[in-house]
Design a protein around this motif. Sequence first.
Motif, PDB file in Angstrom:
ATOM      1  N   ASP A  78     -17.959 -18.438  57.701  1.00  0.00           N
ATOM      2  CA  ASP A  78     -18.763 -17.016  57.446  1.00  0.00           C
ATOM      3  C   ASP A  78     -17.997 -15.774  57.849  1.00  0.00           C
ATOM      4  N   ASP A  79     -16.706 -15.586  57.386  1.00  0.00           N
ATOM      5  CA  ASP A  79     -15.935 -14.411  57.864  1.00  0.00           C
ATOM      6  C   ASP A  79     -15.931 -14.159  59.192  1.00  0.00           C
ATOM      7  N   THR A  80     -16.014 -15.263  60.148  1.00  0.00           N
ATOM      8  CA  THR A  80     -15.683 -14.883  61.385  1.00  0.00           C
ATOM      9  C   THR A  80     -14.446 -16.137  61.862  1.00  0.00           C
ATOM     10  N   ILE A  81     -13.745 -15.498  62.698  1.00  0.00           N
ATOM     11  CA  ILE A  81     -12.736 -16.628  63.440  1.00  0.00           C
ATOM     12  C   ILE A  81     -13.366 -17.027  64.576  1.00  0.00           C
ATOM     13  N   ILE A  82     -13.581 -18.271  64.887  1.00  0.00           N
ATOM     14  CA  ILE A  82     -13.922 -18.938  65.997  1.00  0.00           C
ATOM     15  C   ILE A  82     -12.794 -19.821  66.813  1.00  0.00           C
ATOM     16  N   ILE A  83     -12.401 -19.278  67.942  1.00  0.00           N
ATOM     17  CA  ILE A  83     -11.424 -19.818  68.780  1.00  0.00           C
ATOM     18  C   ILE A  83     -11.980 -20.613  69.807  1.00  0.00           C
ATOM     19  N   GLN A  84     -11.617 -21.912  70.213  1.00  0.00           N
ATOM     20  CA  GLN A  84     -12.094 -22.490  71.370  1.00  0.00           C
ATOM     21  C   GLN A  84     -11.410 -22.055  72.774  1.00  0.00           C
ATOM     22  N   GLY A  85     -12.305 -21.507  73.559  1.00  0.00           N
ATOM     23  CA  GLY A  85     -11.903 -20.938  74.948  1.00  0.00           C
ATOM     24  C   GLY A  85     -11.994 -19.225  75.085  1.00  0.00           C
ATOM     25  N   ASP A  86     -11.910 -18.904  76.181  1.00  0.00           N
ATOM     26  CA  ASP A  86     -11.930 -17.480  76.379  1.00  0.00           C
ATOM     27  C   ASP A  86     -10.421 -16.883  76.305  1.00  0.00           C
ATOM     28  N   TYR A  87     -10.159 -16.432  75.440  1.00  0.00           N
ATOM     29  CA  TYR A  87      -8.631 -15.646  75.081  1.00  0.00           C
ATOM     30  C   TYR A  87      -8.848 -14.498  74.693  1.00  0.00           C
ATOM     31  N   ARG A  88      -9.868 -13.782  74.981  1.00  0.00           N
ATOM     32  CA  ARG A  88     -10.036 -12.189  74.459  1.00  0.00           C
ATOM     33  C   ARG A  88      -8.674 -11.382  74.922  1.00  0.00           C
ATOM     34  N   ASP A  89      -8.349 -11.573  75.869  1.00  0.00           N
ATOM     35  CA  ASP A  89      -7.242 -10.575  76.291  1.00  0.00           C
ATOM     36  C   ASP A  89      -6.114 -10.988  75.216  1.00  0.00           C
ATOM     37  N   LYS A  90      -5.488 -11.848  75.500  1.00  0.00           N
ATOM     38  CA  LYS A  90      -4.289 -12.532  74.761  1.00  0.00           C
ATOM     39  C   LYS A  90      -4.651 -12.035  73.071  1.00  0.00           C
ATOM     40  N   ILE A  91      -5.972 -12.479  72.767  1.00  0.00           N
ATOM     41  CA  ILE A  91      -6.103 -12.296  71.164  1.00  0.00           C
ATOM     42  C   ILE A  91      -5.937 -10.648  70.899  1.00  0.00           C
ATOM     43  N   MET A  92      -6.659  -9.870  71.626  1.00  0.00           N
ATOM     44  CA  MET A  92      -6.732  -8.512  71.459  1.00  0.00           C
ATOM     45  C   MET A  92      -5.264  -7.899  71.646  1.00  0.00           C
ATOM     46  N   GLU A  93      -4.203  -8.529  72.479  1.00  0.00           N
ATOM     47  CA  GLU A  93      -3.098  -7.928  72.503  1.00  0.00           C
ATOM     48  C   GLU A  93      -2.242  -8.297  71.396  1.00  0.00           C
ATOM     49  N   PHE A  94      -2.496  -9.569  70.832  1.00  0.00           N
ATOM     50  CA  PHE A  94      -1.783  -9.889  69.672  1.00  0.00           C
ATOM     51  C   PHE A  94      -2.179  -9.044  68.389  1.00  0.00           C
ATOM     52  N   LEU A  95      -3.432  -8.881  68.232  1.00  0.00           N
ATOM     53  CA  LEU A  95      -3.894  -8.057  67.182  1.00  0.00           C
ATOM     54  C   LEU A  95      -3.513  -6.825  67.362  1.00  0.00           C
ATOM     55  N   LYS A  96      -3.288  -6.372  68.433  1.00  0.00           N
ATOM     56  CA  LYS A  96      -2.740  -4.744  68.606  1.00  0.00           C
ATOM     57  C   LYS A  96      -1.491  -4.856  68.229  1.00  0.00           C
ATOM     58  N   ASP A  97      -0.757  -5.783  68.608  1.00  0.00           N
ATOM     59  CA  ASP A  97       0.884  -5.818  68.129  1.00  0.00           C
ATOM     60  C   ASP A  97       0.914  -5.846  66.736  1.00  0.00           C
ATOM     61  N   LYS A  98       0.043  -6.635  65.860  1.00  0.00           N
ATOM     62  CA  LYS A  98       0.091  -6.620  64.434  1.00  0.00           C
ATOM     63  C   LYS A  98      -0.324  -5.331  63.963  1.00  0.00           C
ATOM     64  N   GLY A  99      -1.042  -4.433  64.736  1.00  0.00           N
ATOM     65  CA  GLY A  99      -1.465  -3.154  64.014  1.00  0.00           C
ATOM     66  C   GLY A  99      -2.926  -3.102  63.962  1.00  0.00           C
ATOM     67  N   PHE A 100      -3.682  -4.040  64.340  1.00  0.00           N
ATOM     68  CA  PHE A 100      -5.208  -3.820  64.021  1.00  0.00           C
ATOM     69  C   PHE A 100      -5.818  -2.916  65.360  1.00  0.00           C
ATOM     70  N   LYS A 101      -6.718  -2.281  64.976  1.00  0.00           N
ATOM     71  CA  LYS A 101      -7.710  -1.930  66.069  1.00  0.00           C
ATOM     72  C   LYS A 101      -8.712  -2.879  66.456  1.00  0.00           C
ATOM     73  N   VAL A 102      -8.850  -3.018  67.950  1.00  0.00           N
ATOM     74  CA  VAL A 102      -9.621  -4.072  68.251  1.00  0.00           C
ATOM     75  C   VAL A 102     -10.624  -3.471  69.269  1.00  0.00           C
TER      76      VAL A 102
END
Length: 107
Positions: A78-102
């Motif tokens: 449904d247009d969402t990514i669901i990741i098992q576990g609490d990885y907010r900080d790592k995911i946010m850092e990864f997305l910022k490195d890709k150029g996204f605003k998070v």
Amino acid sequence: MDLKDQLKNLFPDHQESEDEVIKKSNVWLQEEPLLCKYEKRKGKATTIIDGYTGATSDFKQLAKEIKQMLSVGGSFKDDTIIIQGDYRDKIMEFLKDKGFKVKRVGG
């Protein structure tokens, strides 16, 4: 031969400055921030990424890259990514490195 190679042939003396170098991303970048949420589903921690307005195939590719980077399971529904576990900080850092605003939502 792509456009960058053709320009190098036309202007061999030109040196790229750091401002001209753009991080390469194979997904469409958007102006609005992606939402990174933490939820508990059936007693287990999950990280949810929502708010992408680009193509579904790009978002699926992004989900695959995140799952591989973290070596965890997850899904795309449904247009969402669901990741098992609490990885907010790592995911946010990864997305910022890709150029996204998070934007972090909740907690």
